[in-house]
Design a protein around this motif. Structure first.
Motif, short mmCIF file in Angstrom:
data_model
loop_
_atom_site.label_atom_id
_atom_site.label_comp_id
_atom_site.label_asym_id
_atom_site.label_seq_id
_atom_site.Cartn_x
_atom_site.Cartn_y
_atom_site.Cartn_z
N GLU A 54 0.71 -1.27 0.12
CA GLU A 54 -0.05 -0.12 -0.05
C GLU A 54 1.07 1.42 0.06
N LEU A 106 1.22 3.70 -3.24
CA LEU A 106 0.34 4.44 -3.58
C LEU A 106 0.52 6.03 -3.35
N GLU A 163 -4.73 8.52 -3.46
CA GLU A 163 -5.08 7.38 -4.32
C GLU A 163 -5.39 6.27 -3.80
N HIS A 164 -6.60 5.77 -4.36
CA HIS A 164 -7.28 4.57 -3.98
C HIS A 164 -7.33 3.35 -4.63
N THR A 219 -6.13 1.49 -9.60
CA THR A 219 -6.59 2.33 -8.77
C THR A 219 -7.28 3.55 -9.29
N ASP A 220 -7.74 4.58 -8.74
CA ASP A 220 -8.37 5.69 -9.54
C ASP A 220 -7.22 6.49 -10.26
N ARG A 267 -9.74 13.19 -4.27
CA ARG A 267 -10.25 12.76 -2.97
C ARG A 267 -9.43 13.32 -1.89
#
Length: 173
Positions: free
Chosen positions: A5, A8, A12-13, A90-91, A173
């Motif tokens: 993780e 990222l 970022e999701h 991811t987005d 976001r």
């Protein structure tokens, strides 16, 4: 090994995270069962033979070593490789990472994706897997094989690319 993780970017999701489909482990599992059965039969014949105890012990050690080498190379290595292979949407990007001792990976920003397609034959359709093909702005198309639920991943990737192109500020976001 889980997906790192920490690679990222801030904000970022992860939308989708997949390992290759479990069908990649069918042949190694069958091989494991066959080799284990053969080693058991060989050990049984060795135990019931009229050999001296020291010869019998040497043969059991040889059988165990051969079994261990075959299991590590043809079962454990593919299992670890499967577990350390990650396809992540991811987005902001598509990420693919694989490897055990030496790692390799590729990142494709969503803005650079021109087209997305999937392919799967009859068996892949029954197993709900397939190949996802991503064409980016400057590279040859990249094919990612054995993606579980490939149609769902295709739809999610298409929507991420489309949503980013229509309203880039909406994804922040």
């Amino acid at each position: 090994m889980g997906y790192p993780e920490n690679i990222l970017a801030e904000g970022e999701h992860v939308v989708v995270h997949r390992h290759p489909h479990w069908k990649a482990l069918v042949v190694p599992t069958i091989g494991f069962l066959v080799v284990t059965a053969l080693a058991g039969v060989a050990a049984g014949f060795t135990g019931s033979s009229q050999l001296s105890s020291s010869t019998r012990s040497v043969l059991w050690i040889v059988i165990a070593v051969v079994w261990a080498v075959v299991v590590v190379w043809f079962f454990l290595r593919p299992l670890v490789s499967w577990r350390t292979t990650h396809f992540v949407l991811t987005d902001r990007r598509v990420t693919f990472r694989n490897g055990i001792l030496t790692r390799s990976g590729i990142d494709i920003p969503l803005q650079r994706i021109n087209s997305v397609e999937f392919r799967h034959g009859l068996l892949d359709r029954m197993l709900r897997t397939g190949t996802l093909i991503i064409e980016s702005a400057s590279d040859d198309p990249l094919a990612f094989h054995d993606i579980p639920q490939v149609e769902k991943v295709h739809a999610l990737l298409y929507h991420e690319v489309f949503d980013t192109e229509v309203d880039p500020g909406r994804r922040a976001r």
